[in-house]
Structure formats: structure tokens, C-alpha cells
Design an enzyme around this catalytic site. Structure first.
Site, mmCIF file in Angstrom:
data_model
loop_
_atom_site.group_PDB
_atom_site.id
_atom_site.type_symbol
_atom_site.label_atom_id
_atom_site.label_comp_id
_atom_site.label_asym_id
_atom_site.label_seq_id
_atom_site.Cartn_x
_atom_site.Cartn_y
_atom_site.Cartn_z
ATOM 1 N N ASP A 1 0.980 -1.033 0.551
ATOM 2 C CA ASP A 1 -0.417 0.123 -0.040
ATOM 3 C C ASP A 1 1.139 1.449 -0.172
ATOM 4 O O ASP A 1 2.260 1.715 -0.443
ATOM 5 C CB ASP A 1 -0.806 -0.272 0.896
ATOM 6 C CG ASP A 1 -2.116 0.931 1.063
ATOM 7 O OD1 ASP A 1 -2.234 1.869 0.323
ATOM 8 O OD2 ASP A 1 -3.166 0.304 1.086
ATOM 9 N N ASP A 2 0.379 2.077 -0.003
ATOM 10 C CA ASP A 2 1.217 3.489 0.631
ATOM 11 C C ASP A 2 2.979 3.407 0.812
ATOM 12 O O ASP A 2 2.662 3.192 2.189
ATOM 13 C CB ASP A 2 0.646 4.963 0.506
ATOM 14 C CG ASP A 2 -1.348 4.894 0.338
ATOM 15 O OD1 ASP A 2 -1.105 4.580 -0.857
ATOM 16 O OD2 ASP A 2 -1.597 5.144 0.699
#
Length: 555
Positions: free
Chosen positions: A330-331
Site C-alpha cells: 500500500d502507500d
């Protein structure tokens, strides 16, 4: 004076600032002290020159700095000529100060030390811990930290974790503590959820991020602390997240998954020189914190691992993140500040966030992200030196109706991308809500976003920038962007207003006003939206120093 100007002319102040960003950590707290010193040195030189029969007319003829005619040079000129390297060195230092002083608002942690001497130290084995990867050592960590609490008012203490595999459940830190790992030490999270305590939801979220109710405490946790360091010689903290990911995919979680490190309501926090692996959820989560340094960190998780965000400052201020490598699902770095009506009510923004020298690869997120939980507000963000490869998004801002809050004064520069599906994404309709009580009319304010100096190769789409009906996102400034794009339709923009300059492929129509001709593009140098790039070099303290020295050497 002419030689001084010739010396200065090839100096690219912007490049000096980028390449020597670390110098700001060592700049004197008041530049006028340095100016006083320079005035003293230069006036002393001047008195000595005058005492040697200094002739101002000879200076005007260019002989003072001419330095090559031997007999034609006066004694004073010889002395002054020999002082040229001194002035050159001072001028280089001043140019660095000028560029650093101009962006000092981005160096929010300059007065923090990344290491602190602790007069007391113990090893985890002194409390019965066994590093065989099988024995559960939760009690040993808890007992060691309880013992070290007695030294909190005596300079603090260090808990050292030697080589070995140290299985443990969640444990809590104390103030004035250094948790230090040997290079061959691995702290391993227990695979049993019962070893991860359940705690109350964050007040700015109102519930667990994944499920209503409480949430599992992070592996390493702390609340209302000060002066905490988590570090090592690249030792490892492994959350053994695979079992948690299975529970997530199978919908068998009872509570929201735990992070690897979460510190709440804490100040003067340093997390450095460690490797984080396989977090069940987010990796590093400072929330309601201030004065936080995260540096020289490696974060690793499979590219398909769910929600394994790297570094998530949340409703926190004065946070500096630098020199990190993240490969996750993810980020890479994402800034947050609360969720819908709970974040609006709690009203604690994230601000003064500095991000630099980050390399990332993410399967499902972005290299630099903001939101989507941003209801408390996010501002004064400066990110530079970002390298993103093999990822879904490069830069992303996420929000939605009901979030409220704001994202403003964001400056992102010096970004390179390779094999990124979408270089820039601003999404006004992203994410779910904690419950049905959110205010649908609470619209976020997105403004003063500057993205510049971006290069991308093998990029799918240059950008999709979408605002909200009745809530146009404004002052989106994009400049000096060159992307090699595969799509025949590189840009898609709606409900936004902004400016662009030197963008390839050509930006969408809503951004086609030249940002060099406007005075409202945020330059990352102050809390206000300021205009032309020239303003970067108009900070008074640095110019007073530089101009004073130039006047002195021109006498």
C-alpha cells in the site's frame, strides 16, 4: 568584487539546496551571529589594508583582485588577494545558508538529536528472555521496561536486544527510553491474536479502521511519552503478518489489525536504522505526536499484502521522514488526520511534515499519498527526492464528500518514476465512511498543491485529477514535468482549477494557465501561498548576510 561575482555566478542555489539539504541541521540558530563574525573579520582585514597604504583608486581599476601582475600589486592587494579563498569559502557557506534558510520551515526537526546518551543500560536476557524464536518473551519485555522506568528521571535508560529471534506479544514503552536492536536481532510478533491486546479506537476515527469497536494494540506501543528512541544497527522487527492477511481476506477478523509501531500523544520520538517486515497492518504510525524523526528505515512486505502502509503520520506535527526504502502493498508514505465527523470533532491536523530521499515500490498504493482520512486538516507538507518504481500511483491525494477538513500548502518536487501506472492522482470520491452519521455536506478544501520537477519513464497515465461537484479543487500547480506515457489520453481533469508550465505531455485544459505568470502557486517556503520562484531567494536574513559581505568585499 568582480571576481566574487564571477565566483558566485556558476553556483546554482537550487541545486546546492537539494544536494546539501543536510547542512540545515548544522546551521547556527541565529544567522546574525554569523553576520557579526563576518563583519568583524572583514573590518579587521580592512583596517590592515588601510594600514598598509590601501588606495581605493587601485581597487576601482580592478588591481586589488587582479592577481597576476606581480610588481604592480601593492602589499595590501597581495594580502587581500590571499584572502580571496577565505571569502570564497564564506560565500559558499552563505549561499547554502540562503537556500536552507529559505526552506527552514520544511526542516521541522532540526533541533532534535537522533541519538541520546543513556547512562543506564540492560539487556533483555537479564530478564529471562530467550532468543530461540519459540519462547514467548512478552513478560521479559514488560519486566525490563518496568525496571527501567526507575531511571526515567536519571537520564533515561536503554534496553538492548542482542542477536537472536525474540518472539513476543505487544508491549508498551516508557519515556526517556532507547530500545536498541543488534544487527542480528529480530523481534517477532506472536502469531496468536490473544498476544496482541485490544485497546480503544482512536478518538479521531471513532471506531477501528476496519471494524466497529476496538482494535489490536501495535507490537511496540506507547502513549503520552517523551524522549523515545527505537533504533538499531539495522536490526529487524517482523510482524509475521501473513496470518493476519489471511484473516482479513477470509473476513474472520474480530478487531482491526495491529500496526508494528504506534505512538500516541508523544513528543521527541526517533525511529531509525531498522528493518520492518510483514506488518499485519500499517508499519509506523505516530498519531497525535509532535517532533518525530523517522530515518534510515527499510520496510518490506509482499506487494499484494493488504494495507501494509509504510509510514503514516496521523494528526501529528513537526514530522521528518528521510532516507527510507519501502517495498510494500500500500502507500509508501501517507499523511492522515482523522475520519469524517470524528476527525472534524477531534480537530487535530497534521502539519509541518518533511519527507525527503524516499525510494518506494508499492503494489496497490502510491509513493507519496495524502488521505483519505484527512478530516482534521493537513497542511505545510514538503516532499523532495522521491523515487517510485513498479507502482500503481506516484503521487496521490484522496478525499471524499463527508470528510470536511482541508489539504493545503503541499509542495512535492524532485520526483522520478519508472513503470508507474498513474503518475499523479487527485481523487475527490475515495473511500468508505465510519458510519452513516457523517455530514454529506462537509466538503474538503483542497488548494495550494504544487508538484514540480518530475520525470517519469514507462508511465501508464500522466494524471487523473478529479474534484467534487460544487467544491472545485483550486491552485493545483504543476511545472517542469516530463513523462513518457503509454496512454493516448494522458490527462483527465474535472472540477479543478490550476496552472502548469513545461509539462509533457501537455496538461489538461484546466491547468493551462502558465504558473510562471501567476502569484498564487505555493512554493513550499511559507505557510502562505506565495508566488514566483524568485520569492524563494527573498528571505531577508540570508540576503542581509550575503549583501553585507558583498558590500564589504567591494570596498
Amino acid at each position: 568584487a568582480e571576481q566574487v561575482r564571477r565566483f558566485l555566478s556558476p553556483i546554482d542555489l537550487r541545486r546546492v539546496s537539494q544536494q546539501r539539504r543536510f547542512v540545515s541541521m548544522y546551521i547556527p540558530p541565529c544567522p546574525f551571529l554569523l553576520m557579526g563574525f563576518l563583519l568583524f573579520v572583514c573590518s579587521s582585514r580592512r583596517r590592515r589594508i588601510q594600514g598598509a597604504g590601501f588606495d581605493r583608486t587601485r581597487v576601482k581599476r580592478g588591481r586589488l583582485w587582479g592577481g597576476g601582475r606581480g610588481r604592480g600589486r601593492s602589499v595590501a592587494a597581495g594580502k587581500m588577494g590571499r584572502s580571496a579563498p577565505v571569502f570564497q569559502a564564506l560565500l559558499v557557506f552563505l549561499t547554502i545558508i540562503e537556500t536552507q534558510w529559505s526552506s527552514v520551515s520544511g526542516m521541522y526537526c532540526a533541533d532534535m538529536a537522533s541519538t541520546v546518551y543513556r547512562p543506564h543500560s540492560v539487556t533483555i536476557t537479564e530478564f529471562g528472555a530467550v532468543g530461540d524464536g519459540v519462547t514467548l518473551n512478552t513478560k521479559a519485555f514488560q519486566n525490563a521496561i518496568f525496571y527501567l522506568n526507575s531511571f526515567a528521571d536519571k537520564g533515561g535508560a536503554q534496553l538492548f536486544v542482542p542477536a537472536g529471534r525474540w518472539l513476543t506479544g505487544g508491549f508498551s514503552l516508557i519515556s526517556h527510553l532507547t530500545l536498541s536492536l543488534d544487527k542480528d536481532a529480530v523481534i517477532i510478533g506472536s502469531p496468536h491474536s490473544s498476544d496482541w491486546p485490544v485497546i480503544d479506537p482512536l478518538p479521531s476515527y471513532g471506531r477501528g479502521r476496519e471494524l466497529p469497536g476496538g482494535r489490536h494494540q501495535s507490537l511496540i506501543f506507547g502513549s503520552h511519552l517523551t524522549d523515545v528512541i527505537i533504533t538499531g544497527a539495522n536490526g529487524t522487527i517482523d510482524g509475521q503478518g501473513a496470518i493476519w492477511w489471511d484473516w482479513f481476506y477470509n473476513n474472520t477478523l474480530n478487531y482491526t489489525r495491529p500496526h508494528l509501531v504506534e505512538l500516541m500523544y508523544s513528543t521527541n520520538v526517533v525511529i531509525s536504522n531498522l528493518t520492518f517486515k510483514n506488518s499485519p497492518f500499517w508499519n509506523i504510525h505516530p498519531v497525535y505526536c509532535s517532533q518525530v524523526i523517522v530515518e534510515h528505515i527499510t520496510i518490506l512486505a509482499p506487494l499484494n499484502s493488504p494495507n501494509t502502509d509504510g509510514i503514516n503520520p496521523d494528526s501529528s506535527t513537526n514530522v521528518c521522514i528521510s532516507h527510507c526504502y519501502v517495498r510494500n502493498g500500500d502507500d509508501v508514505v501517507v499523511i492522515k488526520s482523522g475520519w469524517d465527523e470524528y476527525g472534524i470533532s477531534f480537530a487535530q491536523p497534521s502539519s509541518n511534515i518533511s519527507i525527503s530521499n524516499i525510494t518506494g515500490e508499492t503494489g496497490g498504493g502510491a509513493g507519496i499519498a495524502i488521505g483519505s482520512e484527512m478530516s482534521g486538516g493537513i497542511s505545510e507538507v514538503r516532499a523532495e527526492g522521491i523515487r517510485i518504481v513498479n507502482s500503481l500511483h506516484g503521487i496521490r491525494i484522496k478525499t471524499a464528500p463527508g470528510r470536511g477538513g482541508y489539504v493545503r500548502n503541499v509542495y512535492i518536487a524532485d520526483v522520478s518514476m519508472h513503470n508507474v501506472s498513474m503518475a499523479i492522482r487527485i481523487n475527490g470520491n475515495y473511500g468508505e465512511h465510519p458510519d452513516n452519521n457523517y455530514d454529506k455536506n462537509a466538503l474538503p478544501i483542497i488548494s495550494n498543491i504544487t508538484i514540480e520537477n518530475v520525470v517519469g519513464v514507462d508511465v501508464g497515465v500522466a494524471g487523473i485529477l478529479e474534484g467534487i461537484e460544487g467544491d472545485n479543487f483550486s491552485s493545483i500547480c504543476i511545472s517542469n514535468v516530463s513523462l513518457s506515457v503509454r496512454s493516448r489520453h494522458p490527462w483527465n481533469c474535472s472540477l479543478i482549477q490550476g496552472y502548469s508550465n513545461s509539462v509533457t505531455p501537455e496538461s489538461c485544459e484546466q491547468l493551462r494557465t502558465d504558473c510562471e505568470e501567476t502569484s498564487i502557486c505555493y512554493d513550499g517556503g511559507s505557510s502562505l501561498a506565495v508566488g514566483s520562484r524568485a520569492s524563494i531567494h527573498n528571505k531577508p536574513s540570508a540576503n542581509i548576510l550575503l549583501n553585507s559581505l558583498l558590500q564589504l568585499v567591494s570596498l
